[in-house]
Enzyme design. Sequence first.
Site, PDB file in Angstrom:
ATOM      1  N   TYR A  41       0.509  -1.037   0.416  1.00 51.92           N
ATOM      2  CA  TYR A  41      -0.290   0.155  -0.113  1.00 51.92           C
ATOM      3  C   TYR A  41       1.357   0.843   0.196  1.00 51.92           C
ATOM      4  CZ  TYR A  41      -3.822  -2.820   1.925  1.00 51.92           C
ATOM      5  OH  TYR A  41      -5.270  -3.863   1.710  1.00 51.92           O
ATOM      6  N   HIS A  99       0.105 -11.702   1.523  1.00 52.46           N
ATOM      7  CA  HIS A  99      -1.078 -10.901   1.346  1.00 52.46           C
ATOM      8  C   HIS A  99      -1.577 -11.179  -0.299  1.00 52.46           C
ATOM      9  CE1 HIS A  99      -2.030  -6.189   0.272  1.00 52.46           C
ATOM     10  NE2 HIS A  99      -2.878  -7.287  -0.438  1.00 52.46           N
TER      11      HIS A  99
END
Length: 268
Positions: A41, A99
């Site tokens: 991110y 992830h």
Amino acid sequence: MHTTIPQLGLGTFRLQGQQAIDAVATGLALGYRHVDTAQIYGNEAEVGQALAASGVARGDVFVTTKIWTENLAASRLRASLEESLARLRTDYVDLTLIHWPSPGGAVPVAESMEALLAAREAGLTRAVGVSNFPIARLADAIAAVGAQNIATNQVELHPFLQNRALDAFMADAGIHLTAYMPLAYGKVLDDATIRRIAGAHRATPAQVALAWALAKGHAVIPSSTRRANLDSNLGARDLILSGRDIAAIDALDRGERLVSPDFAPTWD
């Protein structure tokens, strides 16, 4: 080792720079105590800045981050997590997730899961889990470290993509589900069924969609940059939907997946 994940959290996907700092600061001020970020991110430092400036004790906030695919090898995972901790200005995170499954299976699931457990034993993270794992990859993770060591599988789930086969598999295994994108990029706000239920409860469509997921026992991590929405979303915890409401939302499932990059696994 079972970890209690606060049911309603603050997602930070797509939030950058000052926007990320402000959203987390506002969320913490409003009472959020679960913040979700990830290496990819690019906002761990901003999340860490907001946490440090908030005045909220570190032990009172549940912080999740996620290991990016290029860091999944055992030789890289721990070092990358230590870098995340430095950016987040904390000695530990509450939850660390893989992830995505390693693209093309380049790094075996077992290697990454064992490295995560080692990081947990070293005190870098309180719990470990996975994200975007379909049944086959989740089965690999369970075989590697046992379901009791997998705190959650964080997956896309909303009224239009209900992931029922995966949900059932996880329930049988005793693994908690965390729903990301629970508002389907805002698409649920315009759905006639959800708007009707919201009107009947004097609630917002977002509260209804979140309350539906919470009623299923899932954690949800909606994101917003607007204080009014962040505040309103918290109200979903107090909204009790009827069995008829839930059945009506259940009927909205259409397998509409919004996140499926070219390296995604084969979905169920």
